[in-house]
Design a protein around this motif. Structure first.
Motif: not given
Lengths: 290, 235
Positions: A1-13, A245-258
């Motif tokens: 579910m978190d992933f879908i939120t991240t995806l929507i945020n990514g699409l938005s940015i 780029l937006g999706i990559v950005e949000c996915i990357s932000y959601s993974i604490p290590v990277i």
């Protein structure tokens, strides 16, 4: 579910990046120049919204004024700074564009100071949709950007001016032989690009409401990256590159290590794509006449 | 009175004088050809007349009006256009959209009808009307470039090397079409390397050598001229 939120945020940015990238790519395609002052139009749009929101209290008036002001500013910059350099070396044009960028940033600093201004345009809050906590502004941004992009695509494909834009980007001489004033087409391109930058400024402020004179720098560079990834000069390419780029950005932000390396990762993608496909994902190889 | 009059035209590329003062005229209803070797200045002349390359000296008078300093798009509005060397169709637009581009400045209601007329003349274009122009063969692109120019409804049509790179059969077709356009009332200024075929359809012609007019006369006269025969007709 978190992933879908991240995806929507990514699409938005990503939608915001795409809207800015469209300005870069259309101007590059038609005037064959990189308008590095484009990102700062976002900032000018932001300050215009700030001023008129404080003055009138009506977000709608502030937004419309910002779009009109940025449109006029974009067209004026083209007339005053770039048009006299048509036919000059690309380097001279590039340096001029960077100069315009600094000019806009410095003017904003002189007028508004360097302390950040907080701008709250709308207060949408968040909502639970099917167990997902999503900010309403994210959804609004996504829908609005999609509408703008569909409208722009229809405009380019089905109107006379749109066809003239494609023709100009392809072959200026042949376009003039059709009786078309190429300078007029370039003016329209700057008008559209700058209005889109103003709209992008609005959505960017909704996401991060702290307004400074360098507000446009980062989204400007990201959007330029998106335009190059998608294939500079290509309208669908700018849209694709922006969302990617937006999706990559949000996915990357959601993974604490990277997460701290997010910007680096985005630019790394640019480097990899340029190595594999120098013209970008949807960029065409142009046949150059010798 | 001449429809197009070029007087002492000089054009430079940087310091290089490409046209060294050439004069010629095209009367209404004529087919006039400029022949000459590579580098003689034929394309430079064409591009200068239509305003794509600035003239350093001299005058270009069209329909009684001095157009020497006008930008290209304004000259086109006066009723002349050009099929450029190498065709230059809009590769990313469809055949139909290319024809629409030709009619860009027209405001009358006959555009659809005229496109039909172009399709009747060039059946291949109708078969391929929704195809992207970049995918057409060289001959088809030449037909499209000519059809597109005719959609401007020019009084004066300039064609730069229309037979270049075409098969002999298509070359004949191109010259037939030019003749047909001329019969329908379009004045034609033609630049060609195929001197034999172009002189045969020309009322008058000029021979361009090193940026100067070396010879002029009727198409017939030049075909008989020993100099022309030796230099351009392979005899």
């Amino acid at each position: 579910m978190d992933f879908i939120t991240t995806l929507i945020n990514g699409l938005s940015i990503g939608g915001i990046y795409a809207m800015i990238a469209l300005g870069y790519t259309m101007v590059y395609g038609i005037a064959k120049m990189l308008n590095f002052a484009h990102g700062d139009i976002i900032m000018v749009g932001g300050y215009t919204i700030y001023v008129f929101l404080n003055m009138t209290g009506h977000p709608a008036i502030a937004i419309i004024t910002a779009i009109i002001f940025c449109l006029i500013l974009g067209v004026t910059i083209e007339k005053v700074a770039y048009k006299p350099l048509r036919g000059a070396s690309p380097l001279a044009v590039l340096i001029t564009a960077i100069g315009v960028s600094y000019l806009l940033q410095s003017l904003a600093q002189i007028i508004f100071g360097s302390a950040p201004k907080m701008v709250t345009i709308f207060n949408f809050g968040t909502k639970n949709i099917g167990g997902l906590r999503i900010q309403i502004s994210t959804i609004v941004t996504l829908i609005a950007t999609i509408i703008v992009m569909i409208a722009l695509s229809l405009f380019v494909k089905f109107t006379k001016m749109g066809r003239a834009m494609i023709a100009t980007s392809e072959d200026k001489d042949a376009t003039q032989l059709m009786g078309i004033n190429v300078n007029g087409v370039i003016t329209v391109t700057f008008a559209i690009g700058s209005s889109l930058a103003a709209i992008a400024g609005l959505f960017y402020l909704m996401k991060s409401p702290s307004l400074t004179n360098t507000l446009g720098s980062m989204p400007g560079i990201k959007a330029f990256t998106a335009a190059v990834i998608g294939g500079i000069g290509s309208i669908p390419g700018a849209m694709l590159g922006g969302f990617l780029l937006g999706i990559v950005e949000c996915i990357s932000y959601s993974i604490p290590v990277i997460a701290p390396y997010t910007d680096a990762i985005e630019f790394l993608i640019l480097i990899v794509i340029l190595l594999v496909r120098p013209t970008g994902i949807l960029g065409k190889k142009r046949r150059e006449k010798v | 009175m001449a429809l197009l009059e070029v007087k002492d035209l000089e054009v430079y590329y940087g310091v290089i004088r490409a046209l060294k003062g050439i004069s010629f005229e095209v009367n209404e209803g004529e087919i006039v050809t400029l022949i000459g070797a590579n580098g003689a200045g034929k394309t430079t002349t064409m591009q200068s007349v239509v305003g794509l390359i600035p003239a350093r000296a001299g005058h270009i008078i069209y329909d009684g009006k001095d157009i020497t300093k006008l930008p290209c798009h304004k000259i086109v509005h006066l009723g002349m256009t050009q099929v450029p060397e190498g065709r230059h169709v809009f590769q990313e637009l469809t055949v139909y959209e290319n024809l629409l581009m030709g009619a860009y400045m027209r405001k009358d209601g006959d555009i659809k009808k005229d496109i039909k007329g172009i399709y009747e003349r060039f059946h291949r274009l109708e078969e391929r009307k929704n195809q992207i122009a970049g995918t057409l063969s060289g001959g088809e692109q030449q037909m499209l470039a000519m059809g597109r120019a005719m959609m401007c409804k020019p009084k004066l049509l300039m064609l730069d090397e229309p037979s270049m790179g075409l098969s002999p059969l298509l070359v004949d077709e191109v010259f037939d079409i030019i003749k047909a356009f001329n019969k329908e009332g379009t004045t034609v200024l033609l630049v060609e390397q195929n001197a034999g075929k172009s002189l045969a359809i020309s009322d008058r012609a000029y021979v361009l050598e090193n940026g100067r007019i070396a010879l002029s006369g009727t198409g017939e006269e030049l075909m008989q001229s020993e100099e022309v025969k030796k230099a351009y007709l392979g005899g």
